[in-house]
Design a protein around this motif. Structure first.
Motif, PDB file in Angstrom:
ATOM      1  N   LYS A   1      35.369  59.566 -35.979  1.00  0.00           N
ATOM      2  CA  LYS A   1      34.220  60.486 -35.953  1.00  0.00           C
ATOM      3  C   LYS A   1      33.393  60.310 -34.687  1.00  0.00           C
ATOM      4  N   THR A   2      33.079  59.068 -34.340  1.00  0.00           N
ATOM      5  CA  THR A   2      32.244  58.821 -33.173  1.00  0.00           C
ATOM      6  C   THR A   2      32.930  59.332 -31.916  1.00  0.00           C
TER       7      THR A   2
ATOM      8  N   THR B   1      23.299  60.791 -37.380  1.00  0.00           N
ATOM      9  CA  THR B   1      24.080  59.679 -37.928  1.00  0.00           C
ATOM     10  C   THR B   1      23.220  58.992 -38.982  1.00  0.00           C
TER      11      THR B   1
ATOM     12  N   THR C   1      23.011  55.372 -39.633  1.00  0.00           N
ATOM     13  CA  THR C   1      22.548  53.997 -39.461  1.00  0.00           C
ATOM     14  C   THR C   1      22.125  53.777 -38.016  1.00  0.00           C
TER      15      THR C   1
ATOM     16  N   ALA D   1      25.242  52.964 -35.948  1.00  0.00           N
ATOM     17  CA  ALA D   1      26.024  54.157 -35.598  1.00  0.00           C
ATOM     18  C   ALA D   1      25.341  54.938 -34.483  1.00  0.00           C
ATOM     19  N   THR D   2      24.024  55.006 -34.526  1.00  0.00           N
ATOM     20  CA  THR D   2      23.270  55.699 -33.481  1.00  0.00           C
ATOM     21  C   THR D   2      23.461  55.010 -32.140  1.00  0.00           C
TER      22      THR D   2
ATOM     23  N   LEU E   1      27.057  55.610 -30.885  1.00  0.00           N
ATOM     24  CA  LEU E   1      27.230  56.996 -30.458  1.00  0.00           C
ATOM     25  C   LEU E   1      26.505  57.245 -29.131  1.00  0.00           C
TER      26      LEU E   1
END
Length: 105
Positions: free
Chosen positions: A40-41, A66, A68, A71-72, A75
């Motif tokens: 996904k990323t 996103t 979390t 995850a931010t 990304l």
């Protein structure tokens, strides 16, 4: 991984289709839905870069969500790296038409 793209209006969502990174970009809202570890990323960073490089979209018109902080951060780092790679490839192509094609990431 599946994706759904719909115009930026409310209404019934279209059926999800497999994500194809080389398919033409359709305007509107894109939803990427997938399990952990499916890319996904990578796909979001790719789509973001393409929207800017191919369509000339202003970064202020793109929203990525996103869930979390980790995850931010990941990304953000990937998008910055991909944009840098794209800018370098475009500069190389602009100044040296004989330069080799950029490597596929």
């Amino acid at each position: 991984m599946t994706t759904s793209t719909t115009p930026a209006t409310l209404g019934s969502a279209p059926a999800l289709q497999p994500y194809r990174p080389t398919a033409p970009i359709v305007g509107g809202i894109a939803l990427l839905e997938a399990s952990a570890g499916t890319g996904k990323t990578y796909s979001i960073a790719d789509l973001y870069t393409r929207l800017i490089a191919e369509d000339g979209l202003d970064v202020r018109r793109i929203l990525i969500v996103t869930f979390t902080d980790a995850a931010t951060a990941e990304l953000r780092a990937r998008v910055r790296r991909r944009l840098g790679e794209a800018a370098e490839a475009l500069e190389t192509a602009a100044f040296d038409p004989q330069a080799p094609e950029p490597k596929e990431v």
